[in-house]
Design a protein around this motif. Structure first.
Motif, PDB file in Angstrom:
ATOM      1  N   PHE A 108       1.329  -0.849  -0.126  1.00 24.27           N
ATOM      2  CA  PHE A 108      -0.009   0.217  -0.181  1.00 24.27           C
ATOM      3  C   PHE A 108       0.762   1.323   0.502  1.00 24.27           C
ATOM      4  N   VAL A 109       1.603   1.422   0.638  1.00 19.48           N
ATOM      5  CA  VAL A 109       2.375   2.739   0.723  1.00 19.48           C
ATOM      6  C   VAL A 109       3.286   2.431  -0.363  1.00 19.48           C
ATOM      7  N   THR A 110       4.127   1.885  -0.484  1.00 16.87           N
ATOM      8  CA  THR A 110       4.585   1.774  -1.638  1.00 16.87           C
ATOM      9  C   THR A 110       4.477   2.396  -2.967  1.00 16.87           C
ATOM     10  N   LYS A 111       2.835   1.775  -3.020  1.00 13.38           N
ATOM     11  CA  LYS A 111       1.931   2.588  -4.380  1.00 13.38           C
ATOM     12  C   LYS A 111       1.159   3.981  -4.096  1.00 13.38           C
ATOM     13  N   LEU A 112       1.893   4.675  -3.315  1.00 11.34           N
ATOM     14  CA  LEU A 112       0.611   5.648  -2.895  1.00 11.34           C
ATOM     15  C   LEU A 112       1.803   6.915  -4.358  1.00 11.34           C
ATOM     16  N   SER A 113       0.202   7.472  -4.713  1.00  9.32           N
ATOM     17  CA  SER A 113       0.864   8.361  -6.031  1.00  9.32           C
ATOM     18  C   SER A 113       1.524   9.514  -5.408  1.00  9.32           C
ATOM     19  N   GLU A 114       2.357  10.252  -6.154  1.00  8.09           N
ATOM     20  CA  GLU A 114       3.236  11.961  -5.266  1.00  8.09           C
ATOM     21  C   GLU A 114       1.811  12.626  -5.629  1.00  8.09           C
ATOM     22  N   GLU A 115       0.470  12.566  -5.853  1.00  8.79           N
ATOM     23  CA  GLU A 115       0.062  13.459  -5.546  1.00  8.79           C
ATOM     24  C   GLU A 115      -0.809  13.054  -3.980  1.00  8.79           C
ATOM     25  N   VAL A 116      -1.056  11.862  -3.432  1.00  8.71           N
ATOM     26  CA  VAL A 116      -1.261  11.798  -2.356  1.00  8.71           C
ATOM     27  C   VAL A 116      -0.293  11.770  -1.767  1.00  8.71           C
ATOM     28  N   ARG A 117       0.666  12.363  -1.558  1.00 12.82           N
ATOM     29  CA  ARG A 117       1.757  12.196  -0.729  1.00 12.82           C
ATOM     30  C   ARG A 117       2.343  13.733  -0.714  1.00 12.82           C
ATOM     31  N   ASN A 118       1.665  14.330  -1.345  1.00 11.75           N
ATOM     32  CA  ASN A 118       2.233  15.013  -0.660  1.00 11.75           C
ATOM     33  C   ASN A 118       0.794  16.333  -0.055  1.00 11.75           C
ATOM     34  N   GLY A 119      -0.015  15.381   0.355  1.00 13.89           N
ATOM     35  CA  GLY A 119      -1.113  15.780   0.685  1.00 13.89           C
ATOM     36  C   GLY A 119      -1.431  14.880   1.923  1.00 13.89           C
ATOM     37  N   LEU A 120      -0.322  14.274   2.486  1.00 12.30           N
ATOM     38  CA  LEU A 120      -0.573  13.662   3.690  1.00 12.30           C
ATOM     39  C   LEU A 120       0.152  14.821   4.634  1.00 12.30           C
TER      40      LEU A 120
END
Length: 89
Positions: free
Chosen positions: A27-39
């Motif tokens: 799950f963690v490795t498949k997070l998109s950059e867009e999602v990571r930027n909103g964490l």
């Protein structure tokens, strides 16, 4: 008030090696950059009438350089351990 999440990983507990841990790692490795930027972690709101999900928009604007009226404090070297219980899209 929101605390941005810049980097995260699964902890090294024994569960990490179970099928649940493997699913979590996938799950963690498949997070998109867009999602990571909103964490972020919502730490508080101005008053009870402000929805906690508004922190996501605040973080996204802050990361994109639109910082008008938004202050920040660098918490360099701070680490925390937590558990993801809920994600908003």
């Amino acid at each position: 008030m929101a605390i941005t999440v810049n980097d995260f990983e699964l902890d090294g507990s024994p569960d990490t090696h179970s099928s649940v841990g493997q699913e979590g790692n996938e799950f963690v490795t498949k997070l998109s950059e867009e999602v990571r930027n909103g964490l972020h972690i919502t730490a508080g709101t101005r008053d009870p009438n402000v929805s906690t999900v508004e922190a996501k928009a605040l973080v996204e604007a802050w990361r994109s350089g639109k910082r008008s009226g938004t202050g920040s404090l660098d918490l360099e070297g701070l680490t925390a351990r937590g558990r993801i219980k809920r994600l908003f899209g």
